[in-house]
Design a protein around this motif. Structure first.
Motif, PDB file in Angstrom:
ATOM      1  N   PHE A 104       3.892   6.086  14.622  1.00  0.00           N
ATOM      2  CA  PHE A 104       3.287   5.040  13.803  1.00  0.00           C
ATOM      3  C   PHE A 104       3.727   5.199  12.365  1.00  0.00           C
ATOM      4  O   PHE A 104       3.861   6.311  11.864  1.00  0.00           O
ATOM      5  N   HIS A 105       3.953   4.068  11.694  1.00  0.00           N
ATOM      6  CA  HIS A 105       4.107   4.054  10.243  1.00  0.00           C
ATOM      7  C   HIS A 105       2.701   3.806   9.699  1.00  0.00           C
ATOM      8  O   HIS A 105       1.936   3.036  10.280  1.00  0.00           O
ATOM      9  N   SER A 106       2.344   4.448   8.605  1.00  0.00           N
ATOM     10  CA  SER A 106       0.993   4.266   8.071  1.00  0.00           C
ATOM     11  C   SER A 106       1.038   3.614   6.696  1.00  0.00           C
ATOM     12  O   SER A 106       1.979   3.794   5.928  1.00  0.00           O
ATOM     13  N   LEU A 107       0.007   2.845   6.424  1.00  0.00           N
ATOM     14  CA  LEU A 107      -0.156   2.163   5.154  1.00  0.00           C
ATOM     15  C   LEU A 107      -1.598   2.387   4.721  1.00  0.00           C
ATOM     16  O   LEU A 107      -2.525   1.953   5.403  1.00  0.00           O
ATOM     17  N   GLU A 108      -1.780   3.088   3.599  1.00  0.00           N
ATOM     18  CA  GLU A 108      -3.123   3.401   3.100  1.00  0.00           C
ATOM     19  C   GLU A 108      -3.437   2.589   1.854  1.00  0.00           C
ATOM     20  O   GLU A 108      -2.535   2.204   1.119  1.00  0.00           O
ATOM     21  N   ASP A 109      -4.734   2.374   1.623  1.00  0.00           N
ATOM     22  CA  ASP A 109      -5.208   1.544   0.508  1.00  0.00           C
ATOM     23  C   ASP A 109      -4.533   0.176   0.562  1.00  0.00           C
ATOM     24  O   ASP A 109      -4.103  -0.375  -0.444  1.00  0.00           O
ATOM     25  N   ALA A 110      -4.425  -0.383   1.743  1.00  0.00           N
ATOM     26  CA  ALA A 110      -3.602  -1.564   1.994  1.00  0.00           C
ATOM     27  C   ALA A 110      -4.270  -2.872   1.583  1.00  0.00           C
ATOM     28  O   ALA A 110      -5.488  -3.027   1.670  1.00  0.00           O
ATOM     29  N   TYR A 111      -3.421  -3.793   1.154  1.00  0.00           N
ATOM     30  CA  TYR A 111      -3.793  -5.178   0.869  1.00  0.00           C
ATOM     31  C   TYR A 111      -2.845  -6.091   1.640  1.00  0.00           C
ATOM     32  O   TYR A 111      -1.658  -5.778   1.788  1.00  0.00           O
ATOM     33  N   VAL A 112      -3.351  -7.235   2.089  1.00  0.00           N
ATOM     34  CA  VAL A 112      -2.514  -8.293   2.645  1.00  0.00           C
ATOM     35  C   VAL A 112      -2.112  -9.192   1.489  1.00  0.00           C
ATOM     36  O   VAL A 112      -2.958  -9.593   0.682  1.00  0.00           O
ATOM     37  N   LEU A 113      -0.835  -9.497   1.400  1.00  0.00           N
ATOM     38  CA  LEU A 113      -0.349 -10.442   0.397  1.00  0.00           C
ATOM     39  C   LEU A 113      -0.476 -11.846   0.992  1.00  0.00           C
ATOM     40  O   LEU A 113       0.335 -12.261   1.803  1.00  0.00           O
ATOM     41  N   ARG A 114      -1.520 -12.545   0.591  1.00  0.00           N
ATOM     42  CA  ARG A 114      -1.762 -13.891   1.127  1.00  0.00           C
ATOM     43  C   ARG A 114      -0.902 -14.942   0.427  1.00  0.00           C
ATOM     44  O   ARG A 114      -0.531 -15.937   1.014  1.00  0.00           O
TER      45      ARG A 114
ATOM     46  N   GLY B 186       0.833  -1.194   0.000  1.00  0.00           N
ATOM     47  CA  GLY B 186       0.000   0.000   0.000  1.00  0.00           C
ATOM     48  C   GLY B 186       0.866   1.242   0.000  1.00  0.00           C
ATOM     49  O   GLY B 186       2.091   1.183  -0.130  1.00  0.00           O
ATOM     50  N   TRP B 187       0.205   2.378   0.150  1.00  0.00           N
ATOM     51  CA  TRP B 187       0.903   3.669   0.204  1.00  0.00           C
ATOM     52  C   TRP B 187       1.458   3.839   1.610  1.00  0.00           C
ATOM     53  O   TRP B 187       0.721   4.053   2.561  1.00  0.00           O
ATOM     54  N   PHE B 188       2.780   3.757   1.723  1.00  0.00           N
ATOM     55  CA  PHE B 188       3.467   3.689   3.007  1.00  0.00           C
ATOM     56  C   PHE B 188       4.153   5.000   3.332  1.00  0.00           C
ATOM     57  O   PHE B 188       4.719   5.658   2.469  1.00  0.00           O
ATOM     58  N   GLU B 189       4.125   5.333   4.629  1.00  0.00           N
ATOM     59  CA  GLU B 189       4.843   6.516   5.106  1.00  0.00           C
ATOM     60  C   GLU B 189       5.425   6.214   6.483  1.00  0.00           C
ATOM     61  O   GLU B 189       4.718   5.723   7.370  1.00  0.00           O
ATOM     62  N   PHE B 190       6.733   6.485   6.646  1.00  0.00           N
ATOM     63  CA  PHE B 190       7.376   6.337   7.947  1.00  0.00           C
ATOM     64  C   PHE B 190       6.901   7.450   8.871  1.00  0.00           C
ATOM     65  O   PHE B 190       6.713   8.591   8.441  1.00  0.00           O
ATOM     66  N   GLY B 191       6.703   7.121  10.157  1.00  0.00           N
ATOM     67  CA  GLY B 191       6.314   8.116  11.143  1.00  0.00           C
ATOM     68  C   GLY B 191       7.086   7.915  12.429  1.00  0.00           C
ATOM     69  O   GLY B 191       7.724   6.875  12.631  1.00  0.00           O
ATOM     70  N   GLU B 192       7.032   8.897  13.314  1.00  0.00           N
ATOM     71  CA  GLU B 192       7.753   8.798  14.586  1.00  0.00           C
ATOM     72  C   GLU B 192       7.074   7.824  15.547  1.00  0.00           C
ATOM     73  O   GLU B 192       7.737   7.017  16.179  1.00  0.00           O
TER      74      GLU B 192
ATOM     75  N   PRO C 182       2.980   0.367  14.868  1.00  0.00           N
ATOM     76  CA  PRO C 182       3.730   1.098  15.887  1.00  0.00           C
ATOM     77  C   PRO C 182       5.218   1.145  15.544  1.00  0.00           C
ATOM     78  O   PRO C 182       5.839   0.119  15.287  1.00  0.00           O
ATOM     79  N   ALA C 183       5.777   2.334  15.525  1.00  0.00           N
ATOM     80  CA  ALA C 183       7.159   2.525  15.086  1.00  0.00           C
ATOM     81  C   ALA C 183       8.174   1.990  16.097  1.00  0.00           C
ATOM     82  O   ALA C 183       9.242   1.539  15.717  1.00  0.00           O
ATOM     83  N   LYS C 184       7.838   2.021  17.362  1.00  0.00           N
ATOM     84  CA  LYS C 184       8.816   1.671  18.393  1.00  0.00           C
ATOM     85  C   LYS C 184       8.793   0.195  18.778  1.00  0.00           C
ATOM     86  O   LYS C 184       9.523  -0.222  19.655  1.00  0.00           O
ATOM     87  N   THR C 185       7.981  -0.618  18.124  1.00  0.00           N
ATOM     88  CA  THR C 185       7.867  -2.025  18.510  1.00  0.00           C
ATOM     89  C   THR C 185       8.759  -2.945  17.699  1.00  0.00           C
ATOM     90  O   THR C 185       8.795  -4.133  17.939  1.00  0.00           O
ATOM     91  N   GLN C 186       9.445  -2.423  16.703  1.00  0.00           N
ATOM     92  CA  GLN C 186      10.284  -3.211  15.806  1.00  0.00           C
ATOM     93  C   GLN C 186       9.466  -4.271  15.082  1.00  0.00           C
ATOM     94  O   GLN C 186       9.954  -5.360  14.786  1.00  0.00           O
ATOM     95  N   ALA C 187       8.195  -3.956  14.794  1.00  0.00           N
ATOM     96  CA  ALA C 187       7.319  -4.873  14.072  1.00  0.00           C
ATOM     97  C   ALA C 187       7.668  -4.926  12.591  1.00  0.00           C
ATOM     98  O   ALA C 187       7.376  -5.901  11.911  1.00  0.00           O
TER      99      ALA C 187
END
Length: 92
Positions: free
Chosen positions: A25-35, A17-23, A68-73
């Motif tokens: 949270f990182h955000s992902l818009e118009d997102a799809y899961v790649l199954r 999806g449309w990704f943006e790094f944040g302090e 969440p940006a600080k979780t190392q996810a």
């Protein structure tokens, strides 16, 4: 600035999806899961060539994910060739 990216998460989910790094949270818009990737060369092939005939995408309910940006996810992101993803995403 939002970029079209494939995002691999620590919980084994992979999204696109449309990704943006944040302090906070990182955000992902118009997102799809790649199954299912449906590739022979993995995520780099998918990011460059777009969905293949065996690629399985599932639209995220509501279309927006916050990571969440600080979780190392977040493990890794791959920038996508927007021209090969036009079936799913409009150019911005």
């Amino acid at each position: 600035m939002k970029e079209l990216r494939i995002v691999k998460l620590v919980d084994r989910n992979t999204l696109v999806g449309w990704f943006e790094f944040g302090e906070e949270f990182h955000s992902l818009e118009d997102a799809y899961v790649l199954r299912r990737y449906g590739t022979t060369k993995g995520l780099p092939q998918l990011s460059e060539e777009g969905p293949q005939k065996d690629t399985d995408l599932q639209k995220v309910y509501g279309g927006i994910c916050q990571i969440p940006a600080k979780t190392q996810a977040l493990i890794v992101t791959f920038p996508c060739n927007e021209g090969t993803w036009t079936k799913y995403f409009k150019k911005r």
